[in-house]
Write a protein that holds these residues in place. Structure first.
Motif, short mmCIF file in Angstrom:
data_model
loop_
_atom_site.label_atom_id
_atom_site.label_comp_id
_atom_site.label_asym_id
_atom_site.label_seq_id
_atom_site.Cartn_x
_atom_site.Cartn_y
_atom_site.Cartn_z
N ALA A 178 -3.65 -3.94 -4.67
CA ALA A 178 -3.69 -2.92 -5.52
C ALA A 178 -5.15 -2.20 -5.80
O ALA A 178 -6.24 -2.90 -5.39
CB ALA A 178 -4.68 -4.88 -6.79
N GLY A 179 -5.25 -1.72 -6.61
CA GLY A 179 -6.76 -1.15 -7.19
C GLY A 179 -6.52 0.53 -5.80
O GLY A 179 -7.34 1.06 -5.56
N HIS A 180 -5.29 0.94 -4.83
CA HIS A 180 -5.64 1.22 -4.11
C HIS A 180 -6.14 3.17 -4.59
O HIS A 180 -4.97 2.74 -5.36
CB HIS A 180 -4.32 1.96 -3.13
CG HIS A 180 -4.16 1.94 -1.52
ND1 HIS A 180 -4.67 3.52 -1.84
CD2 HIS A 180 -4.63 1.47 -0.50
CE1 HIS A 180 -4.52 4.18 0.07
NE2 HIS A 180 -4.86 2.69 0.73
N ALA A 181 -6.80 3.78 -3.94
CA ALA A 181 -6.34 4.97 -4.23
C ALA A 181 -5.30 6.26 -4.26
O ALA A 181 -4.23 5.82 -3.32
CB ALA A 181 -7.26 6.12 -3.08
N PRO A 182 -4.86 6.31 -5.24
CA PRO A 182 -4.07 7.67 -5.07
C PRO A 182 -3.34 8.20 -4.03
O PRO A 182 -4.58 8.97 -3.65
CB PRO A 182 -3.51 8.24 -6.80
CG PRO A 182 -4.99 7.73 -7.36
CD PRO A 182 -5.46 6.91 -6.44
N LEU A 183 -2.56 8.52 -3.57
CA LEU A 183 -1.62 9.34 -2.67
C LEU A 183 -0.24 8.68 -2.25
O LEU A 183 0.60 8.91 -3.03
CB LEU A 183 -2.50 8.75 -1.09
CG LEU A 183 -1.67 7.42 -0.48
CD1 LEU A 183 0.19 7.46 -0.18
CD2 LEU A 183 -2.12 6.33 0.39
N PHE A 184 0.28 9.95 -1.01
CA PHE A 184 1.87 10.78 -1.46
C PHE A 184 1.46 10.98 -0.29
O PHE A 184 1.52 11.51 1.16
CB PHE A 184 1.74 11.66 -1.95
CG PHE A 184 3.08 11.92 -1.89
CD1 PHE A 184 3.99 10.94 -3.01
CD2 PHE A 184 3.97 13.02 -1.54
CE1 PHE A 184 5.45 11.54 -3.05
CE2 PHE A 184 4.88 13.74 -1.20
CZ PHE A 184 6.38 12.57 -2.48
N GLY A 185 2.53 9.75 0.84
CA GLY A 185 3.31 10.32 2.55
C GLY A 185 4.32 10.09 1.93
O GLY A 185 5.31 9.85 1.82
N GLN A 186 4.70 10.40 3.70
CA GLN A 186 5.65 10.71 3.90
C GLN A 186 6.36 10.08 5.30
O GLN A 186 5.80 9.19 6.14
CB GLN A 186 6.35 11.96 5.02
CG GLN A 186 7.87 12.38 5.12
CD GLN A 186 8.08 13.58 5.92
OE1 GLN A 186 6.59 14.27 6.06
NE2 GLN A 186 9.03 14.18 7.18
N LEU A 187 7.08 8.94 4.92
CA LEU A 187 7.92 7.53 6.02
C LEU A 187 7.73 7.88 6.89
O LEU A 187 9.33 9.12 6.81
CB LEU A 187 9.11 6.91 5.56
CG LEU A 187 8.26 6.66 3.61
CD1 LEU A 187 9.35 5.87 3.02
CD2 LEU A 187 7.33 5.13 4.08
N ALA A 188 7.44 7.80 8.37
CA ALA A 188 8.28 7.71 9.62
C ALA A 188 9.36 7.96 9.67
O ALA A 188 9.67 6.33 9.12
CB ALA A 188 7.10 6.78 10.94
#
Length: 94
Positions: A37-47
């Protein structure tokens, strides 16, 4: 007790799981990622292939095998958009 946040796990065919979680773990093309909870926004590609683990309350952890897709963290929670997603079997769990 850890703070909870909303998680959506969606495959191309349908919503797989939705609910509140303490943590989400996934392997991205940049490496293993843990979200609280509270993690910075991000966008990642799943392996691909990979596994998404969702830690829900009372020590329970849900595991899903995924093959491709993306993970998005926003102020509203975490959304995992997987090309394919099936529950992990006990034998396949790491």
């Amino acid at each position: 007790m850890s703070k909870l946040f909303h998680v959506e796990l969606v495959a191309v065919e349908a919503k797989v799981w939705s609910g509140e979680a303490e943590a989400v773990f996934a392997r991205t093309t940049e490496g293993e990622l843990g979200v609280l909870a509270g993690h910075a926004p991000l966008f990642g590609q799943l392996a691909a292939p990979g596994q998404v683990r969702i830690k829900v309350g009372n020590g329970e952890e849900l595991r899903y095998e995924v093959d491709g897709g993306f993970l998005s963290v926003t102020d509203d929670g975490v959304t995992v958009l997987a090309e394919t997603c099936v529950p992990a079997t006990a034998a396949a769990a790491h």
